[in-house]
Design a protein around this motif. Sequence first.
Motif, PDB file in Angstrom:
ATOM      1  N   UNK A  13      34.806  42.017  30.897  1.00 34.25           N
ATOM      2  CA  UNK A  13      35.594  41.627  32.066  1.00 34.25           C
ATOM      3  C   UNK A  13      35.385  40.154  32.405  1.00 34.25           C
ATOM      4  N   UNK A  14      34.160  39.690  32.362  1.00 33.72           N
ATOM      5  CA  UNK A  14      33.883  38.285  32.658  1.00 33.72           C
ATOM      6  C   UNK A  14      34.467  37.363  31.595  1.00 33.72           C
ATOM      7  N   UNK A  15      34.466  37.809  30.339  1.00 37.57           N
ATOM      8  CA  UNK A  15      35.080  37.014  29.279  1.00 37.57           C
ATOM      9  C   UNK A  15      36.578  36.897  29.501  1.00 37.57           C
ATOM     10  N   UNK A  16      37.235  38.000  29.846  1.00 37.60           N
ATOM     11  CA  UNK A  16      38.672  37.955  30.125  1.00 37.60           C
ATOM     12  C   UNK A  16      38.978  37.098  31.345  1.00 37.60           C
ATOM     13  N   UNK A  17      38.163  37.228  32.372  1.00 35.68           N
ATOM     14  CA  UNK A  17      38.367  36.404  33.572  1.00 35.68           C
ATOM     15  C   UNK A  17      38.176  34.933  33.234  1.00 35.68           C
ATOM     16  N   UNK A  18      37.158  34.638  32.451  1.00 32.73           N
ATOM     17  CA  UNK A  18      36.895  33.243  32.091  1.00 32.73           C
ATOM     18  C   UNK A  18      37.983  32.644  31.231  1.00 32.73           C
ATOM     19  N   UNK A  19      38.441  33.396  30.240  1.00 29.69           N
ATOM     20  CA  UNK A  19      39.440  32.852  29.314  1.00 29.69           C
ATOM     21  C   UNK A  19      40.828  32.855  29.945  1.00 29.69           C
ATOM     22  N   UNK A  20      41.305  34.022  30.357  1.00 31.33           N
ATOM     23  CA  UNK A  20      42.671  34.116  30.898  1.00 31.33           C
ATOM     24  C   UNK A  20      42.764  33.457  32.273  1.00 31.33           C
ATOM     25  N   UNK A  21      41.811  33.787  33.146  1.00 31.39           N
ATOM     26  CA  UNK A  21      41.803  33.150  34.464  1.00 31.39           C
ATOM     27  C   UNK A  21      41.581  31.655  34.375  1.00 31.39           C
ATOM     28  N   UNK A  22      40.776  31.233  33.404  1.00 33.42           N
ATOM     29  CA  UNK A  22      40.546  29.806  33.205  1.00 33.42           C
ATOM     30  C   UNK A  22      41.777  29.070  32.737  1.00 33.42           C
ATOM     31  N   UNK A  23      42.562  29.714  31.865  1.00 28.59           N
ATOM     32  CA  UNK A  23      43.815  29.094  31.405  1.00 28.59           C
ATOM     33  C   UNK A  23      44.799  28.976  32.560  1.00 28.59           C
ATOM     34  N   UNK A  24      44.895  30.026  33.371  1.00 29.23           N
ATOM     35  CA  UNK A  24      45.791  29.966  34.543  1.00 29.23           C
ATOM     36  C   UNK A  24      45.318  28.887  35.506  1.00 29.23           C
ATOM     37  N   UNK A  25      44.022  28.832  35.755  1.00 30.28           N
ATOM     38  CA  UNK A  25      43.479  27.806  36.640  1.00 30.28           C
ATOM     39  C   UNK A  25      43.709  26.409  36.082  1.00 30.28           C
ATOM     40  N   UNK A  66      31.779  29.524  35.175  1.00 31.31           N
ATOM     41  CA  UNK A  66      31.745  30.167  36.482  1.00 31.31           C
ATOM     42  C   UNK A  66      31.876  31.677  36.368  1.00 31.31           C
ATOM     43  N   UNK A  67      32.637  32.150  35.389  1.00 31.77           N
ATOM     44  CA  UNK A  67      32.831  33.591  35.232  1.00 31.77           C
ATOM     45  C   UNK A  67      31.510  34.294  34.951  1.00 31.77           C
ATOM     46  N   UNK A  68      30.600  33.643  34.253  1.00 33.22           N
ATOM     47  CA  UNK A  68      29.313  34.254  33.966  1.00 33.22           C
ATOM     48  C   UNK A  68      28.241  33.885  34.985  1.00 33.22           C
ATOM     49  N   UNK A  69      28.465  32.854  35.766  1.00 35.72           N
ATOM     50  CA  UNK A  69      27.488  32.453  36.771  1.00 35.72           C
ATOM     51  C   UNK A  69      27.698  33.162  38.105  1.00 35.72           C
ATOM     52  N   UNK A  70      28.872  33.725  38.324  1.00 36.75           N
ATOM     53  CA  UNK A  70      29.166  34.381  39.592  1.00 36.75           C
ATOM     54  C   UNK A  70      28.342  35.658  39.733  1.00 36.75           C
ATOM     55  N   UNK A  71      28.143  36.075  40.970  1.00 34.26           N
ATOM     56  CA  UNK A  71      27.334  37.260  41.235  1.00 34.26           C
ATOM     57  C   UNK A  71      27.996  38.532  40.720  1.00 34.26           C
ATOM     58  N   UNK A  72      29.322  38.564  40.717  1.00 31.56           N
ATOM     59  CA  UNK A  72      30.033  39.743  40.218  1.00 31.56           C
ATOM     60  C   UNK A  72      31.335  39.290  39.559  1.00 31.56           C
ATOM     61  N   UNK A  73      31.896  40.190  38.770  1.00 31.50           N
ATOM     62  CA  UNK A  73      33.164  39.874  38.116  1.00 31.50           C
ATOM     63  C   UNK A  73      34.283  39.733  39.142  1.00 31.50           C
ATOM     64  N   UNK A  74      34.220  40.517  40.179  1.00 34.58           N
ATOM     65  CA  UNK A  74      35.240  40.425  41.242  1.00 34.58           C
ATOM     66  C   UNK A  74      35.191  39.063  41.934  1.00 34.58           C
ATOM     67  N   UNK A  75      33.995  38.562  42.159  1.00 37.74           N
ATOM     68  CA  UNK A  75      33.854  37.247  42.785  1.00 37.74           C
ATOM     69  C   UNK A  75      34.349  36.136  41.851  1.00 37.74           C
ATOM     70  N   UNK A  76      34.074  36.280  40.557  1.00 40.16           N
ATOM     71  CA  UNK A  76      34.557  35.305  39.578  1.00 40.16           C
ATOM     72  C   UNK A  76      36.082  35.287  39.541  1.00 40.16           C
ATOM     73  N   UNK A  77      36.701  36.473  39.582  1.00 41.90           N
ATOM     74  CA  UNK A  77      38.162  36.545  39.595  1.00 41.90           C
ATOM     75  C   UNK A  77      38.721  35.928  40.870  1.00 41.90           C
ATOM     76  N   UNK A  78      38.052  36.163  41.983  1.00 47.97           N
ATOM     77  CA  UNK A  78      38.497  35.584  43.246  1.00 47.97           C
ATOM     78  C   UNK A  78      38.448  34.067  43.246  1.00 47.97           C
ATOM     79  N   UNK A  79      37.369  33.516  42.685  1.00 42.77           N
ATOM     80  CA  UNK A  79      37.257  32.063  42.598  1.00 42.77           C
ATOM     81  C   UNK A  79      38.342  31.474  41.710  1.00 42.77           C
ATOM     82  N   UNK A  80      38.549  32.086  40.555  1.00 41.51           N
ATOM     83  CA  UNK A  80      39.543  31.556  39.614  1.00 41.51           C
ATOM     84  C   UNK A  80      40.951  31.640  40.185  1.00 41.51           C
TER      85      UNK A  80
END
Length: 97
Positions: A13-25, A66-80
């Motif tokens: 989940x964090x990898x998907x948030x980092x890659x896909x969410x990172x591209x969107x960001x 940030x996706x791996x440094x966040x406290x939770x995957x939900x928080x990482x998605x929220x930031x992105x």
Amino acid sequence: MSHPRLTWQSALMRTLIGVVGGVVLAHCFMVGTAAALTAAGWMARADAVVTAGMLAFLVWAGAVLLAFAAASARRAAGWSLGSASGFALLGWICLHG
């Protein structure tokens, strides 16, 4: 102090948030920054797009970290997604304002 274990589902989940969410960001950052630089009159449109594109790569790399440094995957998605919507709004205001 014990640290929670990173399960494979959380890592995926964090990898998907980092890659896909990172591209969107990164894309929203590029649009917002290029539009702001052009609207402010600081750069020509082509120069602003190239500058924003180079900086967007750093933003994408930061989103992956940030996706791996966040406290939770939900928080990482929220930031992105929260940051992406802010930059998208900046771009929309600069282009249509």
